[in-house]
Design a protein around this motif. Sequence first.
Motif: not given
Length: 88
Positions: A39-46, A55-60, A63-65, A77-87
Amino acid sequence: MKISTIHKLCCPFDRADLKLEVIEQTIEHDVRTGSLSCSLCKRFYPIISGIPIMSPDEYRDVEVENVYYENLNLLGTPKEIKNFRLLS
């Protein structure tokens, strides 16, 4: 991933609590498919096949995600994700 594990995890970037969203569970009520979000940085981890991808962003692997995100859209249940962050 066992449900009890969520209480032991935090966002690896800012150590904030994570919110669990379960999409599919096993008979033993373990999470097979879902997500963790910060909830703080809005990062999304499937959670794919019971494994949280934290994993850190640079190692994610984008294509798999992307396959995971496409499946979320098919499930309705669509999610809008950009740069591994939930929009949304």
